[in-house]
Motif scaffolding. Structure first.
Motif, PDB file in Angstrom:
ATOM      1  N   THR A  12      53.309  91.885  75.023  1.00 11.35           N
ATOM      2  CA  THR A  12      54.748  92.106  74.883  1.00 11.35           C
ATOM      3  C   THR A  12      55.556  91.216  75.813  1.00 11.35           C
ATOM      4  OG1 THR A  12      54.658  93.896  76.503  1.00 11.35           O
ATOM      5  CG2 THR A  12      54.388  94.495  74.197  1.00 11.35           C
ATOM      6  N   HIS A 184      62.066  96.243  73.626  1.00 11.43           N
ATOM      7  CA  HIS A 184      60.802  95.865  74.261  1.00 11.43           C
ATOM      8  C   HIS A 184      60.576  96.641  75.557  1.00 11.43           C
ATOM      9  CE1 HIS A 184      63.892  93.437  76.160  1.00 11.43           C
ATOM     10  NE2 HIS A 184      63.054  93.128  77.141  1.00 11.43           N
ATOM     11  N   GLU A 187      59.170  99.962  74.407  1.00  8.52           N
ATOM     12  CA  GLU A 187      57.780  99.831  73.980  1.00  8.52           C
ATOM     13  C   GLU A 187      56.834  99.710  75.169  1.00  8.52           C
ATOM     14  OE1 GLU A 187      57.842  96.447  71.462  1.00  8.52           O
ATOM     15  OE2 GLU A 187      58.685  97.516  69.722  1.00  8.52           O
TER      16      GLU A 187
END
Length: 369
Positions: A12, A184, A187
């Motif tokens: 990520t 993000h 996440e």
């Protein structure tokens, strides 16, 4: 305490030291030298480029549950909150308070975007970036202010400032071509939501000013601002000033009315008090008069006493009934009592009879002598 010293990144883009993956490098003892939260409020919060955190120990990944338990014990949990903070208000302060109190030992970093980024992605601001920086520095919940913060958080930025968690309201923030600029972060498990304060926002404040523009323009003209400074035309300036004069006259009339009402109320109160006092005094006077001159009053008793004394003084004293009688001589007979009632006598029948009655009356007088 042992920490991870690795520079590898996860899929990520978040550094592995901040991701969910377990460390794969060797462990070594490196002491944390991160700044501690402010204990006193005698000075504003410092800027990030002034403190320049030199901590060489990488920060191990923390879960929200671990951070709420107070771990790690050798450093504070570094929480980051960003925003524009234009016209800093209570909603901003409450959001920062929530971010500061998320964990037992937290260090709050606040990122403020520059004018260029804000005007590009959101719009024109009322306060410039320097004013917004200073507003944040003087908030009691802020430990450090990061100037020229990025619009979208990058892994490099998170690593540079050793950020553990990002605090913001949970509403998706679509901007800069993204449906949610914090997607993000969510996440990666680094996002901690805060609650918005309903009824207050920068847009609401600006809406109030625009809605009541004439009122605030007149207000500032009255306080000495020029029409040029307010960007007001000549005609509007004259209209505003005339309206200010009208308002002053209305205020004077209102003050006179209020004062007159107060005066009337005072007069009514005083008259009411005077009437009450007069009634009390009149009752007292009537009561005293009746007590003195009434049927059973003291004046009647006094009059009776004095009248009885006067009658006694004017009337002679009678001789007592039981007094002894004066002795009379035995040779004398008691004086006959005469009746003053007229006696009917018949006329003498003859001259001899008349002479006889006269002689008898003379004898009776001699006996009395």
């Amino acid at each position: 305490m042992p920490v991870v010293t690795t520079d590898a990144e996860s899929e990520t883009g978040i550094p592995k030291s901040l991701s969910n993956e377990p460390p794969s490098e060797t462990m070594e003892e490196i002491e944390h030298t991160c700044p501690q939260p402010r204990l006193t409020l005698t000075a504003p919060a410092p800027f990030a480029d002034e403190t320049n955190c030199q901590c060489q120990a990488p920060h191990e990944k923390l879960t929200i549950a671990q951070a709420r338990l107070g771990t790690p014990v050798d450093r504070p949990v570094r929480v980051y909150a960003d925003g524009i903070f234009d016209l800093f208000h209570s909603g901003h302060a409450r959001a920062l308070m929530q971010a500061k109190t998320l964990f037992p030992n937290s260090y709050l970093l606040v990122g403020v975007c520059s004018d260029d980024l804000t005007h590009k992605f959101k719009g024109f601001t009322v306060m410039n970036e320097a004013e917004r920086y200073e507003a944040l520095r003087h908030c009691r919940y802020v430990d450090e202010v990061i100037r020229n913060a990025p619009w979208t958080l990058t892994p490099e930025f998170l690593e540079k400032h050793k950020i553990d968690f990002v605090a913001h309201d949970d509403i998706p923030y679509s901007s800069a071509g993204s449906d949610d600029v914090y997607k993000h972060i969510k996440e990666a498990g680094m996002f901690v939501p805060t609650q918005r304060t309903e009824g207050i926002s920068t847009s609401d404040i600006i809406t109030r000013i625009v809605r009541d523009y004439d009122v605030y323009a007149r207000r500032n003209l009255q306080r000495g601002y020029t029409a040029k400074e307010l960007n007001v035309s000549f005609i509007n300036e004259k209209r505003y000033r005339f309206q200010n004069q009208v308002d002053k006259m209305k205020e004077k009339v209102k003050n006179v009315e209020e004062r007159s009402k107060e005066f009337v109320n005072r007069v009514e109160e005083k008259s009411h008090d005077l009437i009450q006092k007069w009634e009390e005094k009149s009752r007292e006077f009537i009561g005293n008069f009746l007590e003195l001159f009434g049927p059973d009053g003291a004046w009647k008793q006094m009059f009776q006493e004095r009248s009885s004394r006067m009658l006694q003084a004017l009337s002679p004293k009678q001789s007592p009934v039981s007094s002894p009688t004066r002795s009379r001589s035995p040779s004398r007979s008691p004086s006959p009592t005469f009746s003053w009632l007229p006696l009917k006598t018949s006329p003498p029948s003859s001259p001899k009879a008349a002479s006889a009655s006269i002689s008898s009356m003379s004898e009776g007088d001699e006996d009395e002598k």
